[in-house]
Scaffold this motif. Structure first.
Motif, short mmCIF file in Angstrom:
data_model
loop_
_atom_site.label_atom_id
_atom_site.label_comp_id
_atom_site.label_asym_id
_atom_site.label_seq_id
_atom_site.Cartn_x
_atom_site.Cartn_y
_atom_site.Cartn_z
N UNK A 176 58.73 56.29 -2.88
CA UNK A 176 58.51 56.26 -1.43
C UNK A 176 59.46 57.22 -0.73
N UNK A 177 60.72 57.26 -1.17
CA UNK A 177 61.69 58.19 -0.58
C UNK A 177 61.25 59.64 -0.78
N UNK A 178 60.71 59.92 -1.94
CA UNK A 178 60.22 61.28 -2.21
C UNK A 178 59.01 61.61 -1.34
N UNK A 179 58.14 60.63 -1.14
CA UNK A 179 56.95 60.87 -0.31
C UNK A 179 57.34 61.15 1.14
N UNK A 180 58.32 60.41 1.65
CA UNK A 180 58.72 60.55 3.05
C UNK A 180 59.51 61.83 3.26
N UNK A 181 60.40 62.15 2.31
CA UNK A 181 61.28 63.31 2.48
C UNK A 181 60.64 64.62 2.03
N UNK A 183 51.73 61.93 -1.05
CA UNK A 183 53.05 62.49 -1.36
C UNK A 183 52.87 63.85 -2.01
N UNK A 184 53.74 64.81 -1.67
CA UNK A 184 53.69 66.11 -2.35
C UNK A 184 54.37 66.09 -3.71
N UNK A 185 54.99 64.95 -4.05
CA UNK A 185 55.78 64.85 -5.28
C UNK A 185 55.02 64.00 -6.30
N UNK A 186 54.84 64.46 -7.54
CA UNK A 186 54.19 63.64 -8.57
C UNK A 186 54.99 62.37 -8.84
N UNK A 187 54.28 61.33 -9.26
CA UNK A 187 54.90 60.05 -9.59
C UNK A 187 54.79 59.84 -11.10
N UNK A 196 65.37 63.35 -11.73
CA UNK A 196 64.93 64.32 -12.72
C UNK A 196 63.41 64.33 -12.79
N UNK A 197 62.82 65.51 -12.83
CA UNK A 197 61.36 65.62 -12.76
C UNK A 197 60.67 64.93 -13.93
#
Length: 369
Positions: free
Chosen positions: A112-117, A76-80, A123-124
């Protein structure tokens, strides 16, 4: 979500009530529909710890090891963001996602939604996953050695297990009075992403199909309950990477359905020299440990992260599991209303045509006059 139910000790009702309240608040009111995104990078995981017991050494090193494992697996390009909190409640542990979003009409946990989209959706600084652990457990907090002490529970294993629930291995199926319902905890009755992949090994089809072509998931379904409680028959069913064949991974199913345990775990642990330890078994006993995502679990994760395109187009039709099950309302052919010897639709067409002709003649007559 959904913790290790067999690991619960003491007052389960109180703990589950706390979990449900937390989960309801986390769901968003406005759920955007997103487009797919091609994942290219591995994510980073940021842990925040609350109420860490001062007499439990080794928590930080277990978190560091969990970060390393998850950051080598989750694309994913988004941190978790993970909130890890300790509680005095008599539980082993549970994990949940804090919000959910739709990707191409399928609902996913936020990470998962952030990884796919490829988009940050909340909020970060907000947690995407919340893991709660009981302080009173006999924790083994050394990831460099197996938990050999009698009664000790491996901390790293439980952290990874619960984070995976919060990332993708969760769902909304419950069975009440021998009927299946999709209960998100508020007025939202539809499957979560993982639920769409649940299939029957023997029938080779996806179980949600028994709801019909235009499913109403708010209606309890007895046939679905039969399928979901068939021991050993429920599998995670998904398309291969090239989309040419259907593949399956085993899941834990039981005739005695237990919410948050059945379906959202791997089968009971099978030991063997060439069998990797299964992280997502429904029960984590003392001295058991699994410090990585096993191959079957990675297959499930990667199918989830490919988005709705990984869901096979092979639905179980109604009455697959029960020949006497009532057909869903949309599958019952209703006779069209009749007016005399013609259908209502035909009658409307005829009358409209006559009126059109009469109107045309009237206009011509006016012009000539």
């Amino acid at each position: 979500m959904l913790g290790i139910r067999r690991g619960f000790v003491g007052n389960e009702v109180l703990v589950i009530s706390w979990f449900l309240v937390s989960f309801y608040v986390g769901l968003v009111d406005s759920i955007p529909v997103l487009s797919s995104y091609t994942r290219q990078t591995l994510s980073t995981f940021d842990f925040t710890v609350e109420n860490q017991p001062q007499n439990l050494a080794g928590v930080d090193i277990c978190i560091s090891r969990a970060k390393s494992v998850l950051e080598s697996r989750w694309e994913s390009p988004i941190p978790v963001n993970v909130l890890l909190q300790f509680t005095n409640e008599n539980i082993l542990g549970f994990g949940l996602f804090t919000s959910s979003y739709k990707v191409n009409d399928v609902m996913y946990p936020v990470a998962a939604a952030e990884a796919i989209s490829g988009q940050n959706l909340n909020d970060v600084s907000s947690p995407d996953v919340v893991v709660t652990l009981g302080i009173q457990n006999n924790w083994h907090a050394d990831p460099n050695s197996p938990p050999n002490t009698q009664g000790s529970v491996d901390l790293l294993t439980v952290i990874l297990h619960e984070v995976v629930h919060g990332l993708f291995m969760s769902g909304w199926i419950d069975i009440v009075d021998d009927e299946a319902i999709f209960d998100s905890g508020r007025d939202l009755f539809e499957p979560l992403a993982f639920d769409y992949f649940l299939g029957s090994k023997s029938k080779e089809c996806l179980i949600t199909g028994v709801y019909g072509l235009n499913p109403d998931y708010s209606v309890p379904n007895r046939e679905a309950a039969l399928a979901y409680t068939d021991p050993g028959d429920v599998v995670f069913m998904y398309l291969s990477q090239d989309g040419t064949k259907i593949q399956t991974q085993p899941l834990y199913s039981s005739a005695n359905y237990e919410r948050y345990e059945s379906l959202y775990h791997s089968p009971l642990h099978r030991s063997g020299q060439n069998t990797p330890a299964q992280l997502m078994v429904p029960e984590i006993p003392a001295r058991f440990y699994a410090h990585d995502l096993d191959p079957s679990l990675l297959e499930i994760q990667n199918a989830i992260l490919r988005g709705p395109a990984a869901i096979p187009n092979r639905a179980c039709p109604p009455r697959t599991f029960d020949a006497d099950a009532p057909l869903p309302p949309q599958n019952v052919e209703e006779s069209e209303p009749m007016i005399g010897s013609v259908t209502q639709q035909t009658f409307i067409i005829i009358v409209s045509s006559i009126l059109g002709v009469v109107l045309a003649i009237s206009i011509v007559g006016i012009v000539i006059w």
